[in-house]
Design a protein around this motif. Sequence first.
Motif, PDB file in Angstrom:
ATOM      1  N   UNK A 273       0.890  -1.262  -0.089  1.00  0.00           N
ATOM      2  CA  UNK A 273       0.008  -0.010  -0.093  1.00  0.00           C
ATOM      3  C   UNK A 273       0.980   1.286   0.171  1.00  0.00           C
ATOM      4  N   UNK A 274       1.785   1.037   0.771  1.00  0.00           N
ATOM      5  CA  UNK A 274       2.576   2.466   0.793  1.00  0.00           C
ATOM      6  C   UNK A 274       3.588   2.790  -0.376  1.00  0.00           C
ATOM      7  N   UNK A 275       3.863   1.541  -1.165  1.00  0.00           N
ATOM      8  CA  UNK A 275       4.543   1.668  -2.410  1.00  0.00           C
ATOM      9  C   UNK A 275       3.574   2.329  -3.380  1.00  0.00           C
ATOM     10  N   UNK A 276       2.545   1.928  -3.355  1.00  0.00           N
ATOM     11  CA  UNK A 276       1.467   2.310  -4.413  1.00  0.00           C
ATOM     12  C   UNK A 276       1.171   3.926  -4.139  1.00  0.00           C
ATOM     13  N   UNK A 277       1.098   4.141  -2.952  1.00  0.00           N
ATOM     14  CA  UNK A 277       0.766   5.564  -2.690  1.00  0.00           C
ATOM     15  C   UNK A 277       2.183   6.326  -2.792  1.00  0.00           C
ATOM     16  N   UNK A 278       3.272   5.907  -2.759  1.00  0.00           N
ATOM     17  CA  UNK A 278       4.611   6.555  -2.706  1.00  0.00           C
ATOM     18  C   UNK A 278       4.771   7.062  -1.373  1.00  0.00           C
ATOM     19  N   UNK A 279       4.635   6.308  -0.407  1.00  0.00           N
ATOM     20  CA  UNK A 279       5.187   6.904   1.022  1.00  0.00           C
ATOM     21  C   UNK A 279       6.149   5.838   1.426  1.00  0.00           C
ATOM     22  N   UNK A 280       7.218   6.555   1.485  1.00  0.00           N
ATOM     23  CA  UNK A 280       8.331   5.523   2.198  1.00  0.00           C
ATOM     24  C   UNK A 280       8.640   5.543   3.503  1.00  0.00           C
ATOM     25  N   UNK A 281       8.077   6.663   4.396  1.00  0.00           N
ATOM     26  CA  UNK A 281       8.117   6.522   5.732  1.00  0.00           C
ATOM     27  C   UNK A 281       7.492   5.429   6.335  1.00  0.00           C
ATOM     28  N   UNK A 282       6.568   4.924   5.706  1.00  0.00           N
ATOM     29  CA  UNK A 282       6.107   3.684   6.517  1.00  0.00           C
ATOM     30  C   UNK A 282       6.921   2.540   6.606  1.00  0.00           C
ATOM     31  N   UNK A 283       7.906   2.328   6.026  1.00  0.00           N
ATOM     32  CA  UNK A 283       8.983   1.239   6.387  1.00  0.00           C
ATOM     33  C   UNK A 283       9.367   1.248   7.620  1.00  0.00           C
ATOM     34  N   UNK A 284       9.959   2.329   8.221  1.00  0.00           N
ATOM     35  CA  UNK A 284      10.433   2.279   9.403  1.00  0.00           C
ATOM     36  C   UNK A 284       9.647   1.991  10.538  1.00  0.00           C
ATOM     37  N   UNK A 285       8.254   2.352  10.553  1.00  0.00           N
ATOM     38  CA  UNK A 285       7.234   2.106  11.272  1.00  0.00           C
ATOM     39  C   UNK A 285       6.672   0.786  11.066  1.00  0.00           C
ATOM     40  N   UNK A 286       6.758   0.073  10.057  1.00  0.00           N
ATOM     41  CA  UNK A 286       6.512  -1.379   9.933  1.00  0.00           C
ATOM     42  C   UNK A 286       7.653  -2.201  10.587  1.00  0.00           C
ATOM     43  N   UNK A 287       8.886  -1.974  10.449  1.00  0.00           N
ATOM     44  CA  UNK A 287       9.902  -2.408  10.689  1.00  0.00           C
ATOM     45  C   UNK A 287       9.815  -2.688  12.407  1.00  0.00           C
ATOM     46  N   UNK A 288       9.400  -1.604  12.924  1.00  0.00           N
ATOM     47  CA  UNK A 288       9.264  -1.612  14.570  1.00  0.00           C
ATOM     48  C   UNK A 288       8.023  -2.347  14.922  1.00  0.00           C
ATOM     49  N   UNK A 289       6.981  -2.330  14.166  1.00  0.00           N
ATOM     50  CA  UNK A 289       5.844  -3.280  14.469  1.00  0.00           C
ATOM     51  C   UNK A 289       6.361  -4.530  14.330  1.00  0.00           C
ATOM     52  N   UNK A 290       7.140  -5.182  13.402  1.00  0.00           N
ATOM     53  CA  UNK A 290       7.635  -6.522  13.145  1.00  0.00           C
ATOM     54  C   UNK A 290       8.698  -6.928  14.290  1.00  0.00           C
ATOM     55  N   UNK A 291       9.205  -5.856  14.793  1.00  0.00           N
ATOM     56  CA  UNK A 291      10.311  -6.090  15.933  1.00  0.00           C
ATOM     57  C   UNK A 291       9.336  -6.305  17.164  1.00  0.00           C
ATOM     58  N   UNK A 292       8.351  -5.518  17.455  1.00  0.00           N
ATOM     59  CA  UNK A 292       7.523  -5.762  18.491  1.00  0.00           C
ATOM     60  C   UNK A 292       6.922  -7.126  18.453  1.00  0.00           C
ATOM     61  N   UNK A 293       6.417  -7.635  17.433  1.00  0.00           N
ATOM     62  CA  UNK A 293       5.701  -8.917  17.234  1.00  0.00           C
ATOM     63  C   UNK A 293       6.771  -9.933  17.397  1.00  0.00           C
ATOM     64  N   UNK A 294       8.149  -9.969  17.026  1.00  0.00           N
ATOM     65  CA  UNK A 294       8.918 -10.763  17.246  1.00  0.00           C
ATOM     66  C   UNK A 294       9.297 -11.068  18.831  1.00  0.00           C
ATOM     67  N   UNK A 295       9.597  -9.629  19.580  1.00  0.00           N
ATOM     68  CA  UNK A 295       9.859  -9.579  20.786  1.00  0.00           C
ATOM     69  C   UNK A 295       8.807 -10.328  21.825  1.00  0.00           C
ATOM     70  N   UNK A 296       7.560 -10.290  21.204  1.00  0.00           N
ATOM     71  CA  UNK A 296       6.392 -10.366  22.274  1.00  0.00           C
ATOM     72  C   UNK A 296       6.491 -11.900  22.883  1.00  0.00           C
ATOM     73  N   UNK A 297       6.641 -13.079  21.890  1.00  0.00           N
ATOM     74  CA  UNK A 297       6.911 -14.220  22.350  1.00  0.00           C
ATOM     75  C   UNK A 297       8.228 -14.394  23.145  1.00  0.00           C
TER      76      UNK A 297
END
Length: 196
Positions: A99-123
């Motif tokens: 979605x971010x790529x289609x909208x031309x928004x690059x700032x989302x990648x950092x926030x998605x990386x943070x979300x992915x890190x949160x998911x990995x750290x949870x377990x």
Amino acid sequence: MAEIKSTMDLVMERMAKMTANSETVNNDEEFEKAGMRLAADFLSGKVTDLAGELAQQPAESQKAVYKGAADILMRNITLPRDEEVKDRAEASLNGVMELAGALGVSAVSQTCSELQQILQQYNQHKEQVVQQLEEALRGQLEQQYAAQGVDPGQLRASMHPKYGEEMGKMQQDLNGQYLQAMDQRKELILEQLGLV
């Protein structure tokens, strides 16, 4: 009589405006639902190119379609209770990146990386807290048995009377912390995408 006619004309004009406004709302709702269906198809594997499918939507409806797709993707980014939920959350993050790529928004990648890190750290965090709780309760049981002169044998923390209660509190606290962090990132992603 002319006054009655002009009043009637005013009422008819208002009705026409209200109808036009409600049609716009209904169209936006339909477009959002179309976006939701596309995102659901993406998550189930029926659609492989989410950005391409979204780009094919009519220009006047794209914001509503993207909003609907983002809504479904965000709903599926949840705490990983098992492998299936974990996989769905990762697929949702990939969809957000499309979605971010289609909208031309690059700032989302950092926030998605943070979300992915949160998911990995949870377990990992959950396992650590459970282990700490079990060790603490096992220590209490060993002290109780030693005071009574009884051989503790093979103690299990689940034998402790407060095990279930403490485990529930621990799980609730941990989930609350992680859900709050995830919700903040999700809201930030929607803002970065311009879909709030």
